[in-house]
Design an enzyme around this catalytic site. Structure first.
Site, PDB file in Angstrom:
ATOM      1  N   ASN A   2       1.174  -1.341  -0.195  1.00 25.30           N
ATOM      2  CA  ASN A   2       0.114  -0.242   0.121  1.00 25.30           C
ATOM      3  C   ASN A   2       0.864   1.377  -0.380  1.00 25.30           C
ATOM      4  OD1 ASN A   2      -2.308   1.570   0.410  1.00 25.30           O
ATOM      5  ND2 ASN A   2      -2.304   1.410   2.251  1.00 25.30           N
ATOM      6  N   HIS A  24       0.579   5.379   1.555  1.00 22.35           N
ATOM      7  CA  HIS A  24       0.475   6.169   2.128  1.00 22.35           C
ATOM      8  C   HIS A  24       0.900   7.605   2.431  1.00 22.35           C
ATOM      9  CE1 HIS A  24      -1.943   6.766   5.471  1.00 22.35           C
ATOM     10  NE2 HIS A  24      -0.960   7.391   6.336  1.00 22.35           N
ATOM     11  N   SER A  38       4.828   6.469   2.664  1.00 21.20           N
ATOM     12  CA  SER A  38       5.495   5.579   2.683  1.00 21.20           C
ATOM     13  C   SER A  38       4.869   4.088   1.653  1.00 21.20           C
ATOM     14  CB  SER A  38       5.045   4.686   4.528  1.00 21.20           C
ATOM     15  OG  SER A  38       5.699   5.978   5.208  1.00 21.20           O
ATOM     16  N   ASP A  62      -2.409   0.616   8.165  1.00 18.50           N
ATOM     17  CA  ASP A  62      -1.238   1.315   8.353  1.00 18.50           C
ATOM     18  C   ASP A  62      -0.815   1.018   8.751  1.00 18.50           C
ATOM     19  OD1 ASP A  62      -2.568   2.761   5.834  1.00 18.50           O
ATOM     20  OD2 ASP A  62      -3.597   4.118   6.792  1.00 18.50           O
TER      21      ASP A  62
HETATM   22  C1  GRF Z   1      -2.853   9.137  -2.790  1.00 20.10           C
HETATM   23  O1  GRF Z   1      -2.003  10.234  -1.522  1.00 20.10           O
HETATM   24  C2  GRF Z   1      -2.755   8.089  -2.074  1.00 20.10           C
HETATM   25  O2  GRF Z   1      -1.666   8.181  -1.357  1.00 20.10           O
HETATM   26  C3  GRF Z   1      -4.015   8.019  -0.705  1.00 20.10           C
HETATM   27  O3  GRF Z   1      -4.771   8.917  -1.339  1.00 20.10           O
HETATM   28  C4  GRF Z   1      -3.719   9.391  -2.650  1.00 20.10           C
HETATM   29  C5  GRF Z   1      -4.899   8.493  -3.858  1.00 20.10           C
HETATM   30  O4  GRF Z   1      -4.390   8.976  -5.545  1.00 20.10           O
HETATM   31  N1  GRF Z   1      -3.965   6.867   0.161  1.00 20.10           N
HETATM   32  P1  GRF Z   1      -4.461   8.717  -6.735  1.00 20.10           P
HETATM   33  O5  GRF Z   1      -6.017   7.967  -6.806  1.00 20.10           O
HETATM   34  O6  GRF Z   1      -3.545   7.494  -6.829  1.00 20.10           O
HETATM   35  O7  GRF Z   1      -4.570   9.645  -7.531  1.00 20.10           O
END
Ligand code: GRF
Length: 227
Positions: free
Chosen positions: A112, A114, A141, A150
């Site tokens: 994932n 985050h 991360s 997370d």
């Molecule tokens: C990213 O910042 C990711 O880390 C978070 O949600 C956002 C998603 O962006 N969990 P995208 O859909 O990849 O543009």
């Protein structure tokens, strides 16, 4: 090509929103920087813009809210993902918590991204919380997914300085390109068969990684000296 399997690593991607991380993955594959094949893009939201970034044959989505509970949706998602025989499953802005059964089913191949320097700011509103805390540094991360939100072992991080006058929006906008580089660089390690997780610890080239890799200014992952 993964040396141990002799074929292109198969990557399933889970999305909920706009899909800029998915696009970064697609672009890295197109540029030859990530030697992998996207075998499916899966969403809990049929209206997710991310789905439009890949061919219809690769898209799978169901409205999670129409299922009686998390386990019921996760079970059908797991069956669909497993049917694509992925080597890696990557959550790229997948905003729904994955239940224990799903996580166990993809143990060791589920990653994932985050938007915080974990273990700081698990969960939502990470940019606002970093600002509220007066942090001078923020980041993103990539971590292995475990049942606790997370909380899995962190593989790699990208850091940016917080600037005077930053808002959650400006911080998020400045972090996003770094997040994209972090995602593609980490997936390149995974695709090359260099990454694994054992007993809650990240292994890189068979060696335990005691602190996360960090993304340098040229987009290369370096050994980390900070936690
Ligand atoms: C990213 O910042 C990711 O880390 C978070 O949600 C956002 C998603 O962006 N969990 P995208 O859909 O990849 O543009």
């Amino acid at each position: 090509m993964n040396p141990s399997t002799g074929r292109k690593p198969r990557l399933a991607v889970l999305v909920s929103g706009r899909g800029s991380n998915l696009q970064a993955i697609l672009d890295a594959i197109a540029r030859g920087e990530l030697d992998a094949e996207i075998v499916g893009v899966f969403s809990d939201r049929p209206d997710a813009a991310a789905l439009d970034r890949v061919a219809p044959a690769l898209r799978w989505s169901l409205e999670a809210r129409q299922f009686p509970d998390r386990a019921a949706f996760d079970a059908i998602l797991a069956t669909a993902v497993e049917a694509t025989a992925p080597d890696w499953v990557f959550c790229a802005g997948y905003m729904r918590i994955l239940g224990d059964a799903f996580v166990r089913g993809f143990d060791g191949r589920l990653l994932n991204v985050h938007p915080s320097l974990l273990p700081r700011y698990k969960g939502l509103r990470t940019h606002a919380r970093a600002l509220q805390s007066g942090d001078t540094e923020h980041g993103a991360s990539v971590h292995f997914v475990v049942p606790e939100l997370d909380a899995g072992a962190v593989v790699a991080q990208a850091r940016i300085p917080v600037q005077p006058g930053d808002t959650p929006e400006s911080l998020a906008a400045r972090l996003l390109p770094e997040e994209h580089r972090l995602v593609t660089a980490t997936l390149a390690l995974a695709a090359a068969g260099r990454l694994a997780e054992h007993g809650g610890q990240v292994q890189l080239d068979g060696q335990t990684l005691f602190s996360p890799l960090h993304l340098d200014s040229t987009g290369i992952l370096r050994p980390g000296s900070r936690s």
